[in-house]
Write a protein that holds these residues in place. Structure first.
Motif, short mmCIF file in Angstrom:
data_model
loop_
_atom_site.label_atom_id
_atom_site.label_comp_id
_atom_site.label_asym_id
_atom_site.label_seq_id
_atom_site.Cartn_x
_atom_site.Cartn_y
_atom_site.Cartn_z
N PHE A 111 0.85 -1.17 0.00
CA PHE A 111 0.00 0.00 0.00
C PHE A 111 0.90 1.23 0.00
O PHE A 111 2.09 1.12 0.31
N ARG A 112 0.34 2.37 -0.31
CA ARG A 112 1.15 3.59 -0.28
C ARG A 112 0.31 4.78 0.15
O ARG A 112 -0.90 4.80 -0.05
N GLN A 113 0.99 5.75 0.72
CA GLN A 113 0.33 6.97 1.15
C GLN A 113 1.13 8.16 0.65
O GLN A 113 2.27 8.38 1.12
N ALA A 114 0.55 8.87 -0.28
CA ALA A 114 1.19 10.06 -0.82
C ALA A 114 0.96 11.23 0.14
O ALA A 114 0.02 11.21 0.94
N PRO A 115 1.80 12.25 0.07
CA PRO A 115 1.65 13.41 0.96
C PRO A 115 0.27 14.03 0.84
O PRO A 115 -0.20 14.32 -0.27
N GLU A 166 -4.89 9.88 1.42
CA GLU A 166 -5.13 8.68 2.20
C GLU A 166 -4.30 7.53 1.64
O GLU A 166 -3.91 7.51 0.48
N ARG A 167 -4.04 6.58 2.50
CA ARG A 167 -3.31 5.40 2.06
C ARG A 167 -4.16 4.62 1.07
O ARG A 167 -5.38 4.49 1.24
N GLU A 168 -3.50 4.08 0.04
CA GLU A 168 -4.22 3.36 -1.00
C GLU A 168 -3.55 2.02 -1.30
O GLU A 168 -2.35 1.82 -1.07
N PHE A 169 -4.34 1.14 -1.82
CA PHE A 169 -3.86 -0.20 -2.22
C PHE A 169 -3.00 -0.09 -3.47
O PHE A 169 -3.28 0.70 -4.37
N VAL A 170 -1.94 -0.90 -3.53
CA VAL A 170 -1.08 -0.96 -4.72
C VAL A 170 -1.14 -2.35 -5.37
O VAL A 170 -1.46 -2.47 -6.55
N GLU A 207 4.07 11.05 -9.42
CA GLU A 207 2.88 10.71 -8.66
C GLU A 207 3.00 9.39 -7.90
O GLU A 207 2.11 9.03 -7.13
N ASP A 208 4.09 8.68 -8.11
CA ASP A 208 4.35 7.48 -7.31
C ASP A 208 5.01 7.82 -5.98
O ASP A 208 5.21 6.93 -5.14
N THR A 209 5.35 9.08 -5.79
CA THR A 209 5.95 9.50 -4.54
C THR A 209 5.01 9.23 -3.37
O THR A 209 3.86 9.67 -3.38
N ALA A 210 5.50 8.48 -2.39
CA ALA A 210 4.65 8.07 -1.27
C ALA A 210 5.49 7.28 -0.28
O ALA A 210 6.60 6.85 -0.58
N VAL A 211 4.91 7.10 0.89
CA VAL A 211 5.44 6.10 1.82
C VAL A 211 4.78 4.78 1.46
O VAL A 211 3.55 4.71 1.39
N THR A 229 -7.24 -9.33 -0.90
CA THR A 229 -8.21 -8.26 -0.76
C THR A 229 -7.51 -6.92 -0.89
O THR A 229 -6.34 -6.78 -0.53
N THR A 230 -8.24 -5.95 -1.39
CA THR A 230 -7.70 -4.60 -1.48
C THR A 230 -8.12 -3.75 -0.28
O THR A 230 -7.64 -2.63 -0.13
#
Length: 122
Positions: A36-40, A43-47, A88-92, A103-104
């Motif tokens: 998963f990732r969370q951009a600045p 919200e955190r999202e599924f990858v 746009e892939d920048t994230a934690v 599951t997502t």
């Protein structure tokens, strides 16, 4: 299960990175794994998610064809290979584990790593 993600860093657009997530304290081969990732400011999202033996995967549309996940059960590690990176892939990026079907939905994942920061410069 304890998860530790690493491998993040600064990369230019179009570049590649490989993230790793090492698991300990459980039977790794019985777990589905997810990234998963969370951009600045978002919200955190599924990858992506991968099943216990690596035969089934599911990717979010925005990374299809650019990201690939794999796992090595002998090393208790799951990987996220990221190519053609975009700003746009920048994230934690976080890895997660659960026992059960893919599951997502984030609320259905039982264990989470601490995250690793990926920064893609334009």
């Amino acid at each position: 299960v304890q998860l530790q993600a690493f491998g993040g860093g600064l990369v230019q657009a179009g570049g590649s990175l490989r993230l790793s997530c090492a698991a300990s304290g459980g039977t790794f081969s019985t777990y589905s794994m997810g990234w998963f990732r969370q951009a600045p400011g978002k919200e955190r999202e599924f990858v992506v998610t991968i099943n216990w033996n690596g035969e089934n995967t599911y990717y979010v549309d925005s990374v299809k064809g650019r990201f690939t996940t794999s796992r090595d059960n002998a090393k208790n590690t799951v990987y996220l290979h990221m190519n053609s990176l975009k700003p746009e892939d920048t994230a934690v990026y976080y890895c997660a584990a659960r026992q059960g079907v893919l599951t997502t939905r984030q609320t259905r994942w039982d264990y989470w790593g601490q995250g690793t920061l990926v920064t893609v410069s334009s």
